[in-house]
Write a protein that holds these residues in place. Structure first.
Motif, PDB file in Angstrom:
ATOM      1  N   PHE A  76      51.348  38.847  36.716  1.00  0.00           N
ATOM      2  CA  PHE A  76      50.598  38.056  35.748  1.00  0.00           C
ATOM      3  C   PHE A  76      51.503  36.980  35.152  1.00  0.00           C
ATOM      4  CE2 PHE A  76      49.052  37.108  31.496  1.00  0.00           C
ATOM      5  CZ  PHE A  76      47.695  36.944  31.707  1.00  0.00           C
ATOM      6  N   SER A  79      43.769  43.336  32.919  1.00  0.00           N
ATOM      7  CA  SER A  79      44.096  44.333  33.948  1.00  0.00           C
ATOM      8  C   SER A  79      43.125  45.511  33.940  1.00  0.00           C
ATOM      9  CB  SER A  79      45.492  44.913  33.725  1.00  0.00           C
ATOM     10  OG  SER A  79      46.434  43.906  33.587  1.00  0.00           O
ATOM     11  N   ARG A 113      45.346  34.788  40.741  1.00  0.00           N
ATOM     12  CA  ARG A 113      44.698  36.097  40.682  1.00  0.00           C
ATOM     13  C   ARG A 113      43.799  36.351  41.894  1.00  0.00           C
ATOM     14  NH1 ARG A 113      40.803  37.326  35.658  1.00  0.00           N
ATOM     15  NH2 ARG A 113      39.333  36.454  37.150  1.00  0.00           N
ATOM     16  N   LYS A 140      49.389  41.363  46.868  1.00  0.00           N
ATOM     17  CA  LYS A 140      47.925  41.303  46.752  1.00  0.00           C
ATOM     18  C   LYS A 140      47.244  42.209  47.777  1.00  0.00           C
ATOM     19  CE  LYS A 140      47.695  36.593  44.806  1.00  0.00           C
ATOM     20  NZ  LYS A 140      47.059  35.255  44.962  1.00  0.00           N
ATOM     21  N   ASN A 183      51.814  40.178  43.244  1.00  0.00           N
ATOM     22  CA  ASN A 183      50.765  40.529  42.286  1.00  0.00           C
ATOM     23  C   ASN A 183      51.418  40.625  40.911  1.00  0.00           C
ATOM     24  OD1 ASN A 183      48.657  41.652  40.828  1.00  0.00           O
ATOM     25  ND2 ASN A 183      48.862  43.691  41.773  1.00  0.00           N
ATOM     26  N   VAL A 193      43.945  39.650  44.179  1.00  0.00           N
ATOM     27  CA  VAL A 193      44.643  40.775  43.532  1.00  0.00           C
ATOM     28  C   VAL A 193      43.770  42.035  43.688  1.00  0.00           C
ATOM     29  CG1 VAL A 193      45.149  41.673  41.221  1.00  0.00           C
ATOM     30  CG2 VAL A 193      46.060  39.444  41.933  1.00  0.00           C
ATOM     31  N   ASP A 204      40.095  40.571  43.551  1.00  0.00           N
ATOM     32  CA  ASP A 204      39.729  39.785  42.378  1.00  0.00           C
ATOM     33  C   ASP A 204      39.526  38.331  42.794  1.00  0.00           C
ATOM     34  OD1 ASP A 204      39.171  39.293  39.734  1.00  0.00           O
ATOM     35  OD2 ASP A 204      41.026  40.186  38.965  1.00  0.00           O
ATOM     36  N   GLN A 257      42.749  46.843  37.639  1.00  0.00           N
ATOM     37  CA  GLN A 257      43.654  46.046  38.475  1.00  0.00           C
ATOM     38  C   GLN A 257      44.821  46.926  38.902  1.00  0.00           C
ATOM     39  OE1 GLN A 257      45.866  42.402  37.144  1.00  0.00           O
ATOM     40  NE2 GLN A 257      43.815  41.560  37.355  1.00  0.00           N
TER      41      GLN A 257
END
Ligand code: ADP
Ligand code: MG
Ligand code: ZN
Length: 485
Positions: free
Chosen positions: A31, A198, A153, A22, A29, A156, A134, A16
């Motif tokens: 988490f 990731s 997500r 993104k 982007n 991403v 993703d 990732q």
């Protein structure tokens, strides 16, 4: 590995990328945001929304390619890989097609002594690394009645690194994964957090009779999220293959999952059930064409590569290759070391402290350097206090270092306030030695009669009587001098 068989392993790793936004839209982007708060018409796949390629993701892919010695394609294209799944609102994933931005290259791993005839370091070929987006994430455990979907997500940026089937044991697979993990984290293109997904790995494995060249039929084990799981899943799978082959059966080409609790793999789908993704070129994105300066720009922005840094640290500070490798366990650790070496002026001592006391504290507390809250200046000062003889090493380790961990900022002031300074004054040491000799005439006599162990006992008694503050070198000298009188 059971004699007579050879394992063949190739990993597909999803990296990732640490971009701000993104892959094809401006959504952040990051988490861990509240579910579905980082979405827009593009990553939700609403009709009419148009993707725009993230230039930072392209630059990061080029950097990885350059580090791997790969070919960077001047032209590559995005495709639509179509399938239906609740966490994929568009109904397709945008990914690179037959021609990827990065092709070829290799990554070196150490040799595994358990594999016959392998002498390291071994170059593991990379087939390609391609950019893709993703999908979202389904949660099956947050509601009794429903599965919930979080699309933060979705979209991403991922770099999928496809390794050639050059690995020959679970240990080699795990070493390869570690080498790639170290590379992407030191390049700063991935945070490497495997728990947060990731850096994820699918492992392909087959088994063949030793000495043959034809590849056996392979099984792909999906979503292994730790180095240990990679080793365990492959061990299990190789054992399963050998058992089937020995009993005259054939291996079914299939995709399997890893059940960490039961420590076994389970069948997810067979080749017959494989999907036809109906790949076709993404009509909303132009051909990815590199500009003349793109490669040079990516190269200029690239930090020192981890294997170069390991070699430099070893040479610059007189460390073993092993020590230098340990200091490169993650970028923050390596940076801390370099700052500490500079601050205290002695790289060898800086390494000893980091790989000794500091690592012990990290393990005991299960935390990271930033969680430990230890400052470079404070630790550097402590090392210098030992260097110049103000403090002896055991007091530094046993008393002052724990105080630093508890928040003390100035070791020098702490040593002064607590009266911990080392005593090198010969008069004071001599008085103490004579006292200890007077209290322990028997060990003294035995030592003089030729039993060297008792010398150690007497040194220990003097150090104890001096509350550990006596300069050990001086104590040794004085003990010998007085005993010889
Ligand atoms: P896909 O997964 O799309 O079918 P490939 O056929 O190119 O893609 O293979 C993907 C991965 O599987 C690669 O990492 C490759 O090294 C590995 N692989 C291919 N064949 C074998 C095999 N017989 N045994 C073990 N690994 C294999
Ligand atoms: Mg695959
Ligand atoms: Zn978006």
């Amino acid at each position: 590995m059971k004699p007579g068989f050879e394992a063949v392993i190739g990993l597909e790793v999803h990296v990732q990328l640490l971009t701000c936004s993104k892959m094809f839209c401006g959504c952040a982007n990051v988490f861990g945001a509240p579910p579905n708060t980082l979405t827009c018409p593009v990553c939700l796949g609403l009709p009419g929304a148009l993707p725009v390629l993230n230039g930072a993701a392209v630059r990061m892919a080029i950097q990885l390619g350059l580090a791997l010695g790969a070919e960077i394609r001047e032209e590559s294209r995005f495709y639509r890989k179509q399938y239906f799944y609740p966490d994929l609102p568009k109904g397709y994933q945008i990914t690179q097609g037959p021609v990827a931005l990065v092709e070829g290259g290799h990554l070196e791993i150490p040799s595994d002594s358990a594999v016959r005839g392998r002498e390291g370091p071994i170059p593991i070929r990379i087939e390609r690394a391609h950019l893709e987006e993703d999908a979202g994430k389904s949660h099956h455990d947050r509601s009794d009645a429903h599965s919930l979907v979080d699309l933060n997500r979705a979209g991403v940026p991922l770099l999928e690194v496809v390794g050639a089937p050059d690995l020959r044991s679970p240990q080699e697979a795990s070493d390869y994964l570690k080498a790639l993990h170290r590379l992407v984290t030191f390049l700063g293109i991935c945070d490497g957090n495997m728990e947060e997904g990731s850096f994820r790995c699918d492992a392909n494995v087959s088994v063949r009779p030793a000495g043959t060249m034809t590849l056996g039929s392979r099984v792909e084990v999906k979503n292994l999220n730790s180095f240990r799981h990679v080793r365990q899943a492959l061990d299990h799978e190789i054992g399963r293959h050998i058992q089937i082959l020995e009993s005259g059966g054939a291996i079914l080409q299939e995709t399997r999952g890893w059940d960490a609790e039961k420590a076994q793999t389970w069948s997810q789908r067979t080749k017959e059930a494989a999907m036809d993704y109906r790949f076709f070129p993404e009509p909303d994105l132009p051909l990815l064409t590199l500009a003349p300066g793109d490669r040079a720009e990516a190269l200029a922005a690239m930090p020192e590569l981890p294997w170069d840094r390991q070699r430099r640290l070893a040479a610059q500070h007189g460390l073993t290759d092993y020590e230098a490798g340990m200091l490169l366990q993650n970028p923050a650790f390596a940076d801390f070391f370099e700052a500490l070496a500079l601050g205290c002026g002695n790289g060898k001592q800086a390494a000893n402290w980091l790989l000794g006391e500091v690592s012990r504290a990290l393990n005991e507390r299960g935390t990271t350097l930033s969680g430990l809250g230890l400052g470079v200046p404070a630790l550097a000062e402590l090392i210098r206090l030992v260097e110049v003889g103000t403090l002896n090493l055991s007091t530094a380790k046993e008393v002052v270092f724990p105080a630093l961990l508890a928040g003390t900022e100035s070791p020098a002031r702490f040593v002064e306030e607590q009266g911990l300074a080392q005593v090198s004054d010969l008069g004071a040491i001599e008085r103490l030695v004579r006292e200890v000799f007077a209290v322990h005439p028997e060990p003294l006599a035995q030592w003089k009669a030729g039993n060297p162990k008792l010398r150690g006992f007497l040194v220990g008694q003097v150090m104890k009587a001096g509350q550990g503050r006596m300069n050990p070198q001086r104590v040794n000298e004085v003990i010998d001098a007085i005993a010889a009188e």
